[in-house]
Design a protein around this motif. Sequence first.
Motif, PDB file in Angstrom:
ATOM      1  N   LYS A  42      40.872  40.844 -40.353  1.00 48.47           N
ATOM      2  CA  LYS A  42      41.821  41.146 -41.715  1.00 48.47           C
ATOM      3  C   LYS A  42      40.740  40.991 -42.719  1.00 48.47           C
ATOM      4  CE  LYS A  42      44.975  38.991 -44.616  1.00 48.47           C
ATOM      5  NZ  LYS A  42      46.158  37.969 -44.791  1.00 48.47           N
ATOM      6  N   GLN A  43      39.736  40.044 -42.822  1.00 49.53           N
ATOM      7  CA  GLN A  43      39.010  39.670 -43.704  1.00 49.53           C
ATOM      8  C   GLN A  43      38.008  40.616 -43.908  1.00 49.53           C
ATOM      9  OE1 GLN A  43      36.698  36.126 -43.189  1.00 49.53           O
ATOM     10  NE2 GLN A  43      35.345  36.426 -45.110  1.00 49.53           N
ATOM     11  N   TRP A  44      37.410  41.360 -42.605  1.00 50.57           N
ATOM     12  CA  TRP A  44      36.598  42.308 -42.759  1.00 50.57           C
ATOM     13  C   TRP A  44      36.974  43.345 -43.303  1.00 50.57           C
ATOM     14  CZ3 TRP A  44      34.777  42.062 -37.020  1.00 50.57           C
ATOM     15  CH2 TRP A  44      34.232  40.742 -36.600  1.00 50.57           C
ATOM     16  N   PRO A  98      46.557  48.830 -39.417  1.00 57.42           N
ATOM     17  CA  PRO A  98      46.246  48.607 -40.865  1.00 57.42           C
ATOM     18  C   PRO A  98      45.952  49.821 -41.838  1.00 57.42           C
ATOM     19  CG  PRO A  98      45.396  46.845 -39.839  1.00 57.42           C
ATOM     20  CD  PRO A  98      45.883  47.947 -38.810  1.00 57.42           C
ATOM     21  N   ASP A  99      45.528  50.963 -41.153  1.00 53.49           N
ATOM     22  CA  ASP A  99      45.112  52.178 -41.710  1.00 53.49           C
ATOM     23  C   ASP A  99      46.136  53.306 -41.407  1.00 53.49           C
ATOM     24  OD1 ASP A  99      42.561  51.355 -42.890  1.00 53.49           O
ATOM     25  OD2 ASP A  99      41.839  51.560 -41.193  1.00 53.49           O
ATOM     26  N   HIS A 100      47.209  52.919 -40.873  1.00 57.73           N
ATOM     27  CA  HIS A 100      48.407  53.638 -40.632  1.00 57.73           C
ATOM     28  C   HIS A 100      49.161  53.834 -41.770  1.00 57.73           C
ATOM     29  CE1 HIS A 100      51.897  55.849 -39.012  1.00 57.73           C
ATOM     30  NE2 HIS A 100      51.159  56.266 -37.659  1.00 57.73           N
ATOM     31  N   LEU A 107      52.978  42.482 -43.657  1.00 55.23           N
ATOM     32  CA  LEU A 107      52.172  41.911 -42.672  1.00 55.23           C
ATOM     33  C   LEU A 107      50.833  41.603 -43.261  1.00 55.23           C
ATOM     34  CD1 LEU A 107      53.312  43.934 -39.816  1.00 55.23           C
ATOM     35  CD2 LEU A 107      54.007  41.852 -40.192  1.00 55.23           C
ATOM     36  N   ASN A 108      50.300  42.252 -44.162  1.00 50.05           N
ATOM     37  CA  ASN A 108      48.813  41.892 -44.699  1.00 50.05           C
ATOM     38  C   ASN A 108      48.926  40.508 -45.403  1.00 50.05           C
ATOM     39  OD1 ASN A 108      48.037  44.393 -43.998  1.00 50.05           O
ATOM     40  ND2 ASN A 108      48.468  45.291 -45.911  1.00 50.05           N
ATOM     41  N   LEU A 115      47.004  43.057 -34.847  1.00 51.69           N
ATOM     42  CA  LEU A 115      45.887  44.147 -35.177  1.00 51.69           C
ATOM     43  C   LEU A 115      46.767  45.645 -34.860  1.00 51.69           C
ATOM     44  CD1 LEU A 115      42.870  42.893 -33.263  1.00 51.69           C
ATOM     45  CD2 LEU A 115      43.407  42.666 -35.752  1.00 51.69           C
ATOM     46  N   VAL A 116      47.598  45.663 -34.163  1.00 53.07           N
ATOM     47  CA  VAL A 116      48.286  46.935 -33.884  1.00 53.07           C
ATOM     48  C   VAL A 116      49.713  46.635 -33.773  1.00 53.07           C
ATOM     49  CG1 VAL A 116      46.260  48.233 -32.908  1.00 53.07           C
ATOM     50  CG2 VAL A 116      47.957  47.114 -31.394  1.00 53.07           C
TER      51      VAL A 116
END
Length: 399
Positions: A42-44, A98-100, A107-108, A115-116
């Motif tokens: 999440k941080q990255w 997260p990119d969907h 959730l962020n 992760l998914v």
Amino acid sequence: MIEGGALVKNGHIQQQLNQQVPDASDWLALSLLPRLGAGRLKQWHHERRAWPQQWLEALSVPQRHYFLYLRHPQGHGQVLQPMLDWCTAESSRALLHPDHPAWPALLNELPDPPLVLWAWGNLACLEQPAIAIVGSRHPSSAGRHHAQAFARALAEAGSCIVSGMALGIDAQAHEGALSAEGATIAVVGSGLDHTYPRQHRSLQQRILNAGGLLLSEHPPATEARPAFFPRRNRIITGLSRGVLVVEAALRSGSLISARLALEQNRDVFALPGALEASLSAGCHALIRQGATLVTTPTDIIEELGGPWRASSIQGAENRPACREGGERQRAGHDPQAQRWLVLLRDGAVSLDELVLRSGCSVSDTLNALLALELAGQVVMCGNGWTLSAPSSESGAQTR
């Protein structure tokens, strides 16, 4: 297995990883890496670290090697593709990341988001403001009634009802949303191709048929395990703006959900109960710790405000009573309402007794009681339902 250093050296993989952000296969591969904390990823992600170089460099050597193996045609075909095939088998299935575009932004806010998420059903449910309803797996009849009644009213107010499709309160919450033809999301502790508990196969199918949504962070073919359910709870609360605890013992998964909700800065609501009832002890403890005591769905709507407006459930005060001739009639204008008041005029009557006396189904009886309860004509007590004070006066005039 494919070897790899700080940078991707395999030409085939390099070509696949040339995109600026991870794709679905990348997120899936990352989710399968052992001992990789979601908080770090999440941080990255939010730091917008360069993909793939800086991400891969931050992995341990074994993690990096396994990731490269999963993204190599051999590993992809043996491990990832069977999972992805489950998604492509039906248009209503998806792998969220997260990119969907459908990824739930709430959730962020979690310190350890999934992760998914494997999704099956109507992704539009994620766009509605959501309320989580949780509680005991072995509720009382009063708890079952209140879970379904609150879920129904909140669904009619425009809220999506989120729960875990477990036995007890969870199932009643989904049932309430379905009876209102509203949106509901079931977050489960297994792969979506494994229904747990098994007796909820019909409920799962009805959720899908009604335009609801099933979610899991576990890939297909994953069977339910006890350790999965506490982790599942953080997603239930994370998707929601508030959490309603209907019944809970002092040591229960529902209190874990409430604690998670507080950590996630969500509102926590609790229904009070009888002092001697063990299933009320958890709710009373939450209220002492600062949870909002609620007795009607309007209490929740007024507390949250925003998308939830008290005016949106004005019609809920006239819920359908027992249906005859296949027609729904509203309690406020239906002579059937007087029938229920007469049944209650001599004191508290249990649900089973009301079903027996009225000749209606349990579901229709609960709907009728909810209509009268929201209209302020009946109240629930330890022995069942009875007339409220205003209704008693009106009932006395009719006797």
